[in-house]
Design a protein around this motif. Structure first.
Motif, PDB file in Angstrom:
ATOM      1  N   TYR A   1       0.853  -1.182   0.000  1.00  0.00           N
ATOM      2  CA  TYR A   1       0.000   0.000   0.000  1.00  0.00           C
ATOM      3  C   TYR A   1       0.895   1.241   0.000  1.00  0.00           C
ATOM      4  CZ  TYR A   1      -3.607  -3.239   1.690  1.00  0.00           C
ATOM      5  OH  TYR A   1      -4.478  -4.289   1.839  1.00  0.00           O
ATOM      6  N   SER A   2       0.584   2.205  -0.852  1.00  0.00           N
ATOM      7  CA  SER A   2       1.340   3.455  -0.836  1.00  0.00           C
ATOM      8  C   SER A   2       0.597   4.543  -0.092  1.00  0.00           C
ATOM      9  CB  SER A   2       1.633   3.938  -2.262  1.00  0.00           C
ATOM     10  OG  SER A   2       0.425   4.241  -2.937  1.00  0.00           O
ATOM     11  N   ASP A   3      -0.744   4.510  -0.138  1.00  0.00           N
ATOM     12  CA  ASP A   3      -1.522   5.568   0.517  1.00  0.00           C
ATOM     13  C   ASP A   3      -2.592   5.006   1.442  1.00  0.00           C
ATOM     14  OD1 ASP A   3      -3.329   4.493  -1.214  1.00  0.00           O
ATOM     15  OD2 ASP A   3      -3.777   6.361  -2.282  1.00  0.00           O
ATOM     16  N   HIS A   4      -2.533   3.719   1.745  1.00  0.00           N
ATOM     17  CA  HIS A   4      -3.475   3.036   2.629  1.00  0.00           C
ATOM     18  C   HIS A   4      -4.884   2.952   2.055  1.00  0.00           C
ATOM     19  CE1 HIS A   4      -0.276   4.587   5.283  1.00  0.00           C
ATOM     20  NE2 HIS A   4      -0.498   3.507   6.004  1.00  0.00           N
ATOM     21  N   ARG A   5      -5.100   3.428   0.849  1.00  0.00           N
ATOM     22  CA  ARG A   5      -6.455   3.467   0.299  1.00  0.00           C
ATOM     23  C   ARG A   5      -6.750   2.260  -0.578  1.00  0.00           C
ATOM     24  NH1 ARG A   5      -9.302   8.364   0.306  1.00  0.00           N
ATOM     25  NH2 ARG A   5      -8.295   9.920   1.607  1.00  0.00           N
TER      26      ARG A   5
ATOM     27  N   ARG B   1       1.616  -5.519  15.286  1.00  0.00           N
ATOM     28  CA  ARG B   1       1.996  -4.230  14.680  1.00  0.00           C
ATOM     29  C   ARG B   1       2.247  -4.372  13.180  1.00  0.00           C
ATOM     30  NH1 ARG B   1       3.300   0.309  17.525  1.00  0.00           N
ATOM     31  NH2 ARG B   1       4.631   0.957  15.784  1.00  0.00           N
ATOM     32  N   GLU B   2       2.817  -5.506  12.791  1.00  0.00           N
ATOM     33  CA  GLU B   2       3.059  -5.725  11.361  1.00  0.00           C
ATOM     34  C   GLU B   2       1.747  -5.874  10.612  1.00  0.00           C
ATOM     35  OE1 GLU B   2       5.679  -8.957  10.656  1.00  0.00           O
ATOM     36  OE2 GLU B   2       7.376  -8.057  11.766  1.00  0.00           O
ATOM     37  N   ARG B   3       0.816  -6.638  11.191  1.00  0.00           N
ATOM     38  CA  ARG B   3      -0.462  -6.866  10.511  1.00  0.00           C
ATOM     39  C   ARG B   3      -1.246  -5.565  10.370  1.00  0.00           C
ATOM     40  NH1 ARG B   3       1.953 -10.893  10.411  1.00  0.00           N
ATOM     41  NH2 ARG B   3       2.685  -9.660   8.633  1.00  0.00           N
ATOM     42  N   PHE B   4      -1.316  -4.765  11.432  1.00  0.00           N
ATOM     43  CA  PHE B   4      -2.059  -3.509  11.350  1.00  0.00           C
ATOM     44  C   PHE B   4      -1.315  -2.478  10.510  1.00  0.00           C
ATOM     45  CE2 PHE B   4      -3.793  -5.192  15.450  1.00  0.00           C
ATOM     46  CZ  PHE B   4      -5.079  -5.400  14.978  1.00  0.00           C
ATOM     47  N   GLY B   5       0.011  -2.591  10.500  1.00  0.00           N
ATOM     48  CA  GLY B   5       0.793  -1.680   9.669  1.00  0.00           C
ATOM     49  C   GLY B   5       0.567  -1.926   8.189  1.00  0.00           C
ATOM     50  N   GLU B   6       0.320  -3.188   7.823  1.00  0.00           N
ATOM     51  CA  GLU B   6       0.058  -3.512   6.421  1.00  0.00           C
ATOM     52  C   GLU B   6      -1.236  -2.873   5.932  1.00  0.00           C
ATOM     53  OE1 GLU B   6       2.175  -7.917   6.733  1.00  0.00           O
ATOM     54  OE2 GLU B   6      -0.005  -7.704   6.827  1.00  0.00           O
ATOM     55  N   ASP B   7      -2.249  -2.838   6.801  1.00  0.00           N
ATOM     56  CA  ASP B   7      -3.529  -2.235   6.447  1.00  0.00           C
ATOM     57  C   ASP B   7      -4.229  -1.791   7.728  1.00  0.00           C
ATOM     58  OD1 ASP B   7      -5.922  -1.405   5.434  1.00  0.00           O
ATOM     59  OD2 ASP B   7      -6.547  -3.341   4.625  1.00  0.00           O
ATOM     60  N   PRO B   8      -4.190  -0.494   8.041  1.00  0.00           N
ATOM     61  CA  PRO B   8      -4.807   0.001   9.280  1.00  0.00           C
ATOM     62  C   PRO B   8      -6.303  -0.275   9.380  1.00  0.00           C
ATOM     63  CG  PRO B   8      -3.317   1.646   8.359  1.00  0.00           C
ATOM     64  CD  PRO B   8      -3.460   0.571   7.328  1.00  0.00           C
TER      65      PRO B   8
ATOM     66  N   ARG C   1     -11.665  -3.781  11.445  1.00  0.00           N
ATOM     67  CA  ARG C   1     -12.100  -5.167  11.235  1.00  0.00           C
ATOM     68  C   ARG C   1     -12.096  -5.933  12.558  1.00  0.00           C
ATOM     69  NH1 ARG C   1     -12.335  -7.850   6.523  1.00  0.00           N
ATOM     70  NH2 ARG C   1     -11.227  -9.683   7.312  1.00  0.00           N
ATOM     71  N   ALA C   2     -11.113  -5.665  13.401  1.00  0.00           N
ATOM     72  CA  ALA C   2     -11.074  -6.308  14.713  1.00  0.00           C
ATOM     73  C   ALA C   2     -12.294  -5.892  15.542  1.00  0.00           C
ATOM     74  CB  ALA C   2      -9.786  -5.953  15.448  1.00  0.00           C
ATOM     75  N   LEU C   3     -12.628  -4.608  15.505  1.00  0.00           N
ATOM     76  CA  LEU C   3     -13.813  -4.131  16.217  1.00  0.00           C
ATOM     77  C   LEU C   3     -15.067  -4.782  15.648  1.00  0.00           C
ATOM     78  CD1 LEU C   3     -13.110  -0.286  16.520  1.00  0.00           C
ATOM     79  CD2 LEU C   3     -12.693  -2.075  18.215  1.00  0.00           C
ATOM     80  N   ARG C   4     -15.124  -4.862  14.331  1.00  0.00           N
ATOM     81  CA  ARG C   4     -16.291  -5.460  13.682  1.00  0.00           C
ATOM     82  C   ARG C   4     -16.466  -6.927  14.102  1.00  0.00           C
ATOM     83  NH1 ARG C   4     -16.446  -8.934   8.612  1.00  0.00           N
ATOM     84  NH2 ARG C   4     -15.155  -7.409   7.517  1.00  0.00           N
ATOM     85  N   PHE C   5     -15.376  -7.683  14.101  1.00  0.00           N
ATOM     86  CA  PHE C   5     -15.479  -9.094  14.485  1.00  0.00           C
ATOM     87  C   PHE C   5     -15.858  -9.242  15.961  1.00  0.00           C
ATOM     88  CE2 PHE C   5     -12.733  -9.988  10.681  1.00  0.00           C
ATOM     89  CZ  PHE C   5     -13.685 -10.759  10.021  1.00  0.00           C
TER      90      PHE C   5
ATOM     91  N   LEU D   1      -5.726   5.210  10.805  1.00  0.00           N
ATOM     92  CA  LEU D   1      -7.018   5.158  10.109  1.00  0.00           C
ATOM     93  C   LEU D   1      -7.305   6.442   9.336  1.00  0.00           C
ATOM     94  CD1 LEU D   1      -9.273   3.398  12.772  1.00  0.00           C
ATOM     95  CD2 LEU D   1      -8.744   2.538  10.489  1.00  0.00           C
ATOM     96  N   GLN D   2      -6.583   7.511   9.682  1.00  0.00           N
ATOM     97  CA  GLN D   2      -6.765   8.769   8.962  1.00  0.00           C
ATOM     98  C   GLN D   2      -6.433   8.636   7.478  1.00  0.00           C
ATOM     99  OE1 GLN D   2      -3.747  11.846   9.904  1.00  0.00           O
ATOM    100  NE2 GLN D   2      -2.632  10.214  10.978  1.00  0.00           N
ATOM    101  N   HIS D   3      -5.671   7.621   7.143  1.00  0.00           N
ATOM    102  CA  HIS D   3      -5.274   7.422   5.744  1.00  0.00           C
ATOM    103  C   HIS D   3      -6.231   6.512   4.975  1.00  0.00           C
ATOM    104  CE1 HIS D   3      -1.531   9.394   6.766  1.00  0.00           C
ATOM    105  NE2 HIS D   3      -1.259   8.467   7.680  1.00  0.00           N
ATOM    106  N   ILE D   4      -7.219   5.963   5.665  1.00  0.00           N
ATOM    107  CA  ILE D   4      -8.115   4.991   5.033  1.00  0.00           C
ATOM    108  C   ILE D   4      -9.301   5.693   4.377  1.00  0.00           C
ATOM    109  CG2 ILE D   4      -9.626   3.007   5.456  1.00  0.00           C
ATOM    110  CD1 ILE D   4      -6.664   2.385   5.693  1.00  0.00           C
ATOM    111  N   ALA D   5      -9.644   5.264   3.186  1.00  0.00           N
ATOM    112  CA  ALA D   5     -10.779   5.847   2.458  1.00  0.00           C
ATOM    113  C   ALA D   5     -12.057   5.650   3.265  1.00  0.00           C
ATOM    114  CB  ALA D   5     -10.918   5.196   1.082  1.00  0.00           C
TER     115      ALA D   5
END
Length: 395
Positions: free
Chosen positions: A90-94, A149-156, A161-165, A188-192
């Protein structure tokens, strides 16, 4: 396991890919749900075959996400087949800029978000579980695969998703995973917003949204993103939600923004916008009085019901109506919709001797309100007499 996993079509797809020399298995949420005793839906298949190789094996395919390695195989029911992945960049988390395909199932599973989703099932119904997913299912735990940290860093977005589950499954989040969520929640500020909205929709429809609201407070979301999650501070009393749109209505009732602003911010659909605007109007009316017969007629039952639930949650000592009571009041209305009126616009022209114009729609609405309010019966002769008398008074 007495019943073979998957549908006949999905099992046939796996069989054909295996016959062509490719390792192929069931993966993801369907396997998780199967182990939880739920009916698996959205069956996904992962394979060592590249998208091009999948297309060579099957005559009828659709490139629904070939850039992500996903091909839709028409078998004839649509079956998603995705090439094993080793990395998503991911370059922009979007959006995923690049997917690195691999040939190893283990590499694919270790890049997934949580252990309960890093499960696979073979065509022989053997469970593939390298990361303790089954044990976490039995313990009702949400735990990151590998280092959190690695997993959340790959896609915030995985924070949401953790909250949803936690809401959908009513599971608790493992402490190290929760700590990583707290440390990386600001990303999460970077997520569409479209991706965020999808997760919130699913969260609202969970069996225990309050659990997700509590975790959101623990990781600081209402403070980090007040424009998105400030309502999560106070939504516990509104649950459960029977539909995601009821969650949005509850958010509206607890926020200082208008329905239009909320809909615009989260890019809600036109249907959701209409629903929220109706809820806003109904909430404004309900703030000063109970619903009258005209409110019962003009507002959909779903809107009336969610507004009554909101009033009850906010003001538990106030008298509110149950869904069953609202249904009964709706049934007792003289008409349910305008086309049930016992006259037409053409009748008005004949009765008045006037030419058509804007006045006809105005009088149709006046008659409609009079019928609903019980001032006149929904009978052509009764309506004619009332109309002729009333219009003569206006002249």
């Amino acid at each position: 396991m007495t019943t073979p996993f998957g549908t006949e079509a999905s099992r046939r797809v796996i069989s054909e890919l295996q016959s062509a020399g490719f390792e192929t298995v069931f993966v993801g949420g369907a396997v998780r749900d199967f182990l939880l005793g739920k009916e698996p839906t959205d069956i996904d298949i992962a394979t060592s075959a590249t998208p091009e190789q999948v297309k060579k094996v099957f005559r009828h395919t659709i490139d629904i996400g070939i850039e992500h390695g996903t091909i839709l195989v028409l078998a004839p029911e649509p079956i998603e087949v995705t090439t094993f992945r080793t990395e998503e960049i991911y370059s922009d988390h979007r959006a995923t800029d690049e997917v690195v395909h691999g040939t190893s199932l283990k590499e694919d599973l270790q890049r997934r978000d949580f252990t309960i989703n890093a499960l696979a099932m073979t065509l022989e119904d053997e469970l593939v579980d390298w990361f303790g997913g089954r044990a976490d299912l039995e313990a009702r735990v949400i735990r990151s695969v590998g280092k959190p940290r690695e997993r959340f860093g790959e896609d915030p977005l995985r924070v949401l998703r953790a909250l949803r589950f936690s809401a959908v499954l009513n599971f608790h989040i493992e402490s190290e995973t929760l700590e990583a969520m707290k440390q990386l929640a600001h990303e999460l500020q970077h997520i569409a917003i479209e991706r965020i909205k999808v997760e919130i929709d699913k969260l609202f429809q969970g069996v225990n949204p309050s659990k997700a609201f509590q975790y959101s407070r623990e990781i600081g979301l209402p403070t980090l993103f007040p424009e998105l999650f400030s309502s999560f501070e106070q939504l516990d009393s509104f649950v459960p939600f029977t539909h995601a749109r009821h969650g949005w209505a509850a958010m509206l009732s607890m926020s200082e923004v208008s329905a239009t602003e909320l809909a615009h911010h989260f890019k809600l659909s036109n249907e959701e916008k209409r629903f929220l605007k109706q809820c806003e109007d109904a909430l404004n009316l309900r703030a000063s009085r109970s619903f009258d017969v005209l409110d019962m007629y003009y507002f959909p039952l779903d809107v009336l019901n969610v507004v009554e639930r909101i009033r009850h949650a906010k003001y538990p000592d106030e008298t509110t109506e149950t869904y069953e009571q609202l249904v009964e009041r709706k049934k007792q209305l003289p008409i349910q919709k305008r086309d049930e009126l016992a006259f037409t616009g053409t009748d008005l022209l004949q009765w008045s001797g006037l030419r058509g114009g804007k006045w006809t729609s105005e009088w149709i609405e006046k008659i409609e309100r009079a019928v609903v309010s019980g001032c006149i019966e929904n009978d052509a002769q009764a309506i004619k007499e009332w109309f002729v008398y009333e219009i003569s008074r206006k002249e």
